[in-house]
Design an enzyme around this catalytic site. Structure first.
Site, PDB file in Angstrom:
ATOM      1  N   ASP A   1     -21.464  -7.838 -17.532  1.00  9.91           N
ATOM      2  CA  ASP A   1     -22.359  -8.796 -16.865  1.00  9.91           C
ATOM      3  C   ASP A   1     -21.966  -8.898 -15.405  1.00  9.91           C
ATOM      4  OD1 ASP A   1     -24.214 -11.270 -18.349  1.00  9.91           O
ATOM      5  OD2 ASP A   1     -23.894 -11.289 -16.176  1.00  9.91           O
TER       6      ASP A   1
ATOM      7  N   TYR B   1     -42.291  -7.750 -12.771  1.00  7.29           N
ATOM      8  CA  TYR B   1     -41.418  -7.644 -13.946  1.00  7.29           C
ATOM      9  C   TYR B   1     -41.966  -6.617 -14.939  1.00  7.29           C
ATOM     10  CZ  TYR B   1     -38.665  -9.197 -18.007  1.00  7.29           C
ATOM     11  OH  TYR B   1     -37.829  -9.258 -19.090  1.00  7.29           O
TER      12      TYR B   1
ATOM     13  N   ILE C   1     -29.388 -13.647 -24.808  1.00  5.54           N
ATOM     14  CA  ILE C   1     -29.691 -12.566 -25.761  1.00  5.54           C
ATOM     15  C   ILE C   1     -28.505 -11.602 -25.872  1.00  5.54           C
ATOM     16  CG2 ILE C   1     -31.168 -10.536 -26.144  1.00  5.54           C
ATOM     17  CD1 ILE C   1     -33.505 -12.166 -25.000  1.00  5.54           C
TER      18      ILE C   1
ATOM     19  N   ASN D   1     -29.567  -4.466 -21.808  1.00  9.20           N
ATOM     20  CA  ASN D   1     -30.262  -5.750 -21.953  1.00  9.20           C
ATOM     21  C   ASN D   1     -30.415  -6.491 -20.628  1.00  9.20           C
ATOM     22  OD1 ASN D   1     -30.921  -8.411 -23.331  1.00  9.20           O
ATOM     23  ND2 ASN D   1     -28.906  -8.865 -22.473  1.00  9.20           N
TER      24      ASN D   1
ATOM     25  N   LYS E   1     -40.649  -2.612 -16.571  1.00  6.49           N
ATOM     26  CA  LYS E   1     -40.431  -2.683 -18.025  1.00  6.49           C
ATOM     27  C   LYS E   1     -41.319  -1.658 -18.740  1.00  6.49           C
ATOM     28  CE  LYS E   1     -37.347  -5.943 -18.899  1.00  6.49           C
ATOM     29  NZ  LYS E   1     -36.118  -5.684 -19.659  1.00  6.49           N
TER      30      LYS E   1
ATOM     31  N   ASP F   1     -22.536  -4.573 -12.277  1.00  6.07           N
ATOM     32  CA  ASP F   1     -23.824  -4.759 -11.614  1.00  6.07           C
ATOM     33  C   ASP F   1     -24.652  -3.513 -11.915  1.00  6.07           C
ATOM     34  OD1 ASP F   1     -25.948  -4.927  -9.921  1.00  6.07           O
ATOM     35  OD2 ASP F   1     -24.768  -5.094  -8.067  1.00  6.07           O
ATOM     36  N   VAL F   2     -25.689  -3.658 -12.739  1.00  2.53           N
ATOM     37  CA  VAL F   2     -26.437  -2.461 -13.167  1.00  2.53           C
ATOM     38  C   VAL F   2     -27.263  -1.843 -12.036  1.00  2.53           C
ATOM     39  CG1 VAL F   2     -26.513  -3.119 -15.611  1.00  2.53           C
ATOM     40  CG2 VAL F   2     -28.421  -3.746 -14.097  1.00  2.53           C
TER      41      VAL F   2
END
Ligand code: ZN
Length: 686
Positions: free
Chosen positions: A468, A584, A449, A518, A588, A491-492
């Protein structure tokens, strides 16, 4: 400057091109044109031109005397024979008898006399090549020659340096008048090896390609040698604050100052991309006490004006810890620049019989004392060209000031060049790309995506940075996008890594306009039994990751002060939980709320926050193996499983990318969630 002519290289090219039916004259013309074009001290970005007089058959096979001359806007460094269109020489010579010839008429006549009607338009300096009798004619805007001739006593200095070997042509705008004047000066003294065009450049002549080329090298070398003698010390430095702020702190402030509101679309800005350069020579120039005099004296050569305007913007030195002062001063300096440009346009347009349309008034070069210079453009490519030209200006003016005082052409002459229809044609039509001038950061850019989104944004004209944790994947995707697409390892879950990635993006492009948050990981577990560590791990990436990216983006956007756009990949799980998908879905769901909080807190600053809820998209989160398993578990074919929605259509990464792009363009929408799932009533927002 040394000749780079190599007999064996020249012969190799002659042999190669002979196989394609290209004659020796044109082949050698290609060879030395490339030699000239590859030296940035001689030629930059489409400047300069060359020609050869030769014979070739026309389309009917008749032997014809032609001038093969560089096509307008062709890059000499990489020229091919087709870049030197053949024009009937007899027709060009007839024009000598005319008293005057408007530019558009000249272009029509040149095009009408092309041997091949589909060939590129010949250079605007074609007639000068045609009016002198030599077989080979070379023309450059060599920095060293410009440094000599841009002086109040430029003609005297050139006379002393060239000692009768070069004719001297006073400044005239390129076109018919200049060609005629140059021919007259040549004819008054036919033994010259070439011509110096005051405040423009240099022509050299030769019976062979090598002779014309090596005369160019010799004459430019003479200029270079003169510039090494009797030099004054330049420049006396101004006082600077002890600590200068870092470029990554300064760039967003300047980027905001150098943007203007689009008068036609509320909320839209005309933005530019930055390219930063610094070196001891640049610092010496920008730190000079008199920078406001010599940097504002005017253009170095007419080719530059259409790309970097007549003057750079000069701002005050940015002191560390005092960026609010710097912002105010930079904004004042930028609006003074815009006012000056409008006044310049109005003053000179009033003198024109046919009124001109004003170009945008924004600077293309910014000089920042203490830091360096910035090239600006609607794309990274344009910004790099601006910076290349600005570096060449620094060199030319520094050398000119070392032997005297730099003096440009007059304001009216500059206006004539900037608003000359033929020069304007070189730039082509402004691309209508809706995101031109914008910088988009996409996390998870190496995945399906993220990469599709980066591609969609790049196609819409944005410069893109793909962040990424898998650097290799980001690099591969950036490479596929091409252009200036940037890949950054990020690395978020690590605040320092996110911060460093944004610094890298700002250093590369000057700022950030769109952040597509994302990156995510689909972790599973039965919620009543799940290990808390796993839940925390999921929150780290699927909630805090988004928060870190948004926070860093907002910091840059606030410094720019021209709004911005945050986009989040939220997922259907945020509102319609799937079995065992709690780890998950929970973060979110928090991220969905985060979108609304950003929309609320930053709407007044023009920063929009929107999200996409996608479902069942083939990606790193939903791999082929998982699809096969789930389809089997439900007794469906893979195809039916993927298209198991109201519309019966599989949702792809490109569909999600289009939704993000749409949200980036919807200037009146914030706090929105767009569902991209082919239709699922249970997951519909209510
Ligand atoms: Zn020229």
């Amino acid at each position: 400057m040394k000749s780079r002519w190599v007999d064996s290289d020249a012969q190799t090219l002659v042999d190669q091109l002979a196989k394609l039916g290209v004659g020796d004259d044109l082949a050698l013309r290609v060879y030395t044109t490339r030699l000239l074009g590859q030296d940035p001290q001689l030629v930059l970005h489409g400047g300069g031109n060359t020609s050869v007089k030769t014979h070739m058959p026309d389309l009917l096979g008749e032997h014809t005397e032609v001038l093969c001359v560089k096509g307008s806007g062709q890059d000499m460094a990489k020229i091919e024979p087709a870049g030197l269109p053949a024009v009937r020489l007899a027709a060009l010579k007839k024009l000598r008898a005319f008293d005057a010839l408007p530019d558009d008429e000249l272009v029509r006549i040149q095009r009408a006399n092309l041997l091949d009607p589909t060939a590129p338009t010949p250079s605007v300096e074609t007639l000068l090549h045609a009016f002198v009798p030599h077989k080979f004619v070379d023309h450059t805007h060599a920095n060293a020659v410009l440094s000599l001739s841009h002086q109040p006593n430029g003609p005297d200095i050139c006379g002393e340096v060239y000692d009768g070997r070069m004719g001297f042509v006073p400044y005239l705008m390129p076109g018919f008048g200049l060609a005629k004047k140059a021919a007259e000066i040549y004819e008054a003294k036919r033994d010259v090896d070439g011509l110096i065009l005051h405040k423009h450049g240099i022509f050299t002549f030769g019976a062979s390609a090598r002779e014309a080329y090596e005369r160019m090298i010799e004459m430019v070398t003479r200029a270079e040698e003169r510039l090494t003698r009797r030099r004054n010390a330049v420049f006396v430095a101004r006082a600077l604050p002890e600590r200068i702020a870092a470029y990554c702190e300064v760039a967003p402030i300047l980027r905001g100052a150098c943007s203007i509101k689009d008068p036609l679309v509320e909320g839209a800005w005309r933005r530019q991309i930055f390219d930063f350069r610094t070196s001891s020579a640049i610092l010496n120039f920008v730190n000079g006490a008199e920078v406001m005099r010599y940097s504002q004296a005017g253009a170095v050569t007419s080719d530059h004006i259409i790309r970097i305007k007549n003057w750079p913007l000069v701002v005050s030195p940015p002191e560390e810890g005092k960026l609010n002062d710097f912002r105010r001063e930079a904004q004042d300096a930028a609006s003074a620049y815009v006012d000056r440009y409008h006044a310049y346009f109005a003053r000179n347009n009033a003198r024109c019989e046919v009124k001109k349309q004003p170009l945008d008034p924004l600077p293309r070069v910014v000089l920042v004392p203490g830091l360096g210079l910035i090239g600006l453009g609607r794309s990274k490519t344009e910004a790099r060209i601006s910076a290349d030209l600005a570096e060449s200006v620094v060199r030319t003016i520094t050398d000119a000031e070392a032997i005297g005082r730099f003096e440009s052409i007059g304001e009216w002459e500059m206006f004539e060049c900037e608003y000359w229809s033929l020069q304007q044609a070189k730039l082509g039509k402004e691309p209508s790309s809706p995101l031109a001038g914008q910088v988009a950061v996409i996390t998870g850019g190496g995945g399906a995506i993220g990469a599709a989104t980066a591609r969609a944004f790049a196609r819409a004209g944005a410069e893109v940075a793909l962040l990424d944790i898998d650097e290799k994947a980001a690099v591969a995707q950036a490479k596929e996008i091409g252009g200036a697409a940037l890949a950054v390892k990020c690395d978020v879950t690590d605040p320092a890594s996110v911060r460093a990635a944004f610094v890298r993006v700002v250093e590369t492009f000057g700022g950030v306009d769109i952040a597509v948050s994302n990156a995510g990981t689909a972790l599973m577990g039965l919620i009543g039994e799940v290990d808390e560590a796993l839940l925390k791990q999921s929150f780290e990436i699927n909630f805090y990751g988004h928060q870190r990216v948004a926070q860093n983006a907002v910091k840059v956007m606030r410094a720019q002060g021209i709004g911005g756009c945050l986009l989040f990949n939220v997922s259907k799980q945020a509102i319609n939980p799937g079995p065992r998908f709690g780890p998950y879905g929970l973060p979110k769901a928090a991220t969905l709320f985060l979108v609304r909080q950003y929309a609320l807190d930053y709407g007044a600053a023009g920063i929009r926050a929107n999200a996409v809820n996608a479902d069942r998209v083939r990606s790193g989160l939903l791999t082929s193996d998982m699809i096969a398993q789930r389809a089997q578990a439900r007794g469906l074919s893979e195809k039916d499983y993927m298209a198991g929605n109201l519309l019966g259509r599989e949702v792809t990464a490109d569909d999600v990318a289009q939704a993000f792009l749409h949200q980036a363009l919807e200037l009146k929408t914030t706090g929105d969630v767009t569902t991209v799932d082919g239709g699922n009533i249970a997951a519909a927002l209510r």
